[in-house]
Design an enzyme around this catalytic site. Structure first.
Site, PDB file in Angstrom:
ATOM      1  NE  ARG A  64      -2.635   0.608   3.485  1.00 22.63           N
ATOM      2  CZ  ARG A  64      -2.962   1.861   3.817  1.00 22.63           C
ATOM      3  NH1 ARG A  64      -3.775   2.547   3.057  1.00 22.63           N
ATOM      4  NH2 ARG A  64      -2.499   2.417   4.916  1.00 22.63           N
ATOM      5  CG  HIS A 108     -18.152  10.440   4.456  1.00 21.72           C
ATOM      6  ND1 HIS A 108     -17.653   9.209   4.072  1.00 21.72           N
ATOM      7  CD2 HIS A 108     -19.075  10.200   5.418  1.00 21.72           C
ATOM      8  CE1 HIS A 108     -18.246   8.259   4.791  1.00 21.72           C
ATOM      9  NE2 HIS A 108     -19.105   8.839   5.614  1.00 21.72           N
TER      10      HIS A 108
HETATM   11  C1  GAR Z   1     -20.198  10.177  -3.139  1.00 19.75           C
HETATM   12  O1  GAR Z   1     -21.455  10.191  -2.534  1.00 19.75           O
HETATM   13  C2  GAR Z   1     -19.091  10.294  -2.112  1.00 19.75           C
HETATM   14  O2  GAR Z   1     -19.445  11.060  -1.005  1.00 19.75           O
HETATM   15  C3  GAR Z   1     -18.911   8.859  -1.702  1.00 19.75           C
HETATM   16  O3  GAR Z   1     -18.963   8.161  -2.924  1.00 19.75           O
HETATM   17  C4  GAR Z   1     -19.893   8.822  -3.782  1.00 19.75           C
HETATM   18  C5  GAR Z   1     -19.259   8.954  -5.149  1.00 19.75           C
HETATM   19  O4  GAR Z   1     -20.210   9.325  -6.099  1.00 19.75           O
HETATM   20  N1  GAR Z   1     -17.684   8.685  -1.008  1.00 19.75           N
HETATM   21  C6  GAR Z   1     -17.539   7.903   0.056  1.00 19.75           C
HETATM   22  O5  GAR Z   1     -18.423   7.175   0.479  1.00 19.75           O
HETATM   23  C7  GAR Z   1     -16.167   7.948   0.705  1.00 19.75           C
HETATM   24  N2  GAR Z   1     -16.186   7.333   1.990  1.00 19.75           N
HETATM   25  P1  GAR Z   1     -19.776   9.812  -7.555  1.00 19.75           P
HETATM   26  O6  GAR Z   1     -18.716   8.833  -8.076  1.00 19.75           O
HETATM   27  O7  GAR Z   1     -21.025   9.767  -8.368  1.00 19.75           O
HETATM   28  O8  GAR Z   1     -19.223  11.210  -7.418  1.00 19.75           O
END
Ligand code: GAR
Length: 196
Positions: A64, A108
């Site tokens: 990583r 988030h």
């Molecule tokens: C978003 O809702 C973001 O907040 C979440 O993934 C989605 C991506 O949507 N992120 C997390 O959960 C991080 N822990 P997108 O690819 O359509 O922008």
């Protein structure tokens, strides 16, 4: 002009909103490149806007830490002022975070500190939450633990499933993310001055 590299893992709807905002010079933001940890569907948005993309996949590296170093090199090649995690679903090594902090922000889909982690929307429904929302925060070494920059509340309806609630959150989220990046560009938000 605030120069930005965006990292994604999925469909890139937040990325799309940032790309559209960057098309208006009055917003003062320029997307230099979009990176991902996999050949994510969302990279197509960057290609449509003529923005360079790069994929640095963890499974191609021995650890990583090495993955994080190569990802960081790819980002630093573009010399951005800010790195935005917009649906980037991998946990970053501490050395990566230290190299970019505080100019590394994440969006988030919950009102942190409630429901951190990869399944925030599912967890909010499972917990019977009446409200949830979005948090934009500076990334630190923890998982979704960094200092908050902005939050928006979204009501949970009894009919919601993970998909419907996440879509409603995303429609609020992209506006909050775009406004936050515009405010950083306009120096209305000073990331260095946010308590860590
Ligand atoms: C978003 O809702 C973001 O907040 C979440 O993934 C989605 C991506 O949507 N992120 C997390 O959960 C991080 N822990 P997108 O690819 O359509 O922008």
């Amino acid at each position: 002009m605030l120069s930005v590299v965006v990292l994604i893992s999925g469909s890139g709807s937040n990325l799309r909103a940032l790309l559209e905002a960057a098309n208006n010079p009055l917003n003062g933001i320029r997307i230099l490149a979009v990176g991902a940890d996999n050949p994510a569907d969302g990279l197509a948005h960057a290609e449509l806007f003529g923005i360079p993309t790069f994929v640095v996949a963890p499974q191609s590296f021995s650890s990583r830490e090495v993955w994080g170093e190569v990802l960081l090199e790819n980002i630093q090649h573009f010399e951005p002022d800010l790195v935005v995690l917009a649906g980037f679903m991998k946990i970053l090594p501490a050395s990566f975070v230290a190299a970019l902090s505080p100019n590394l922000i994440n969006t988030h889909p919950s009102l942190l500190p409630a429901f951190p982690g990869a399944h925030a929307v599912r967890d909010a429904i499972a917990a019977g939450a009446k409200t949830t929302g979005v948090t934009i925060h500076i990334v630190d070494e923890g998982v979704d633990t960094g200092p908050h920059i902005a939050q928006s509340v979204v009501a949970v309806s009894p009919e919601d499933d993970e998909l419907t609630l996440h879509e409603r959150i995303k429609s609020v989220e992209r506006n909050l993310l775009v406004q936050t990046v515009i405010d950083i560009a306009a120096k209305k938000i000073n990331l260095s001055a946010i308590e860590r």
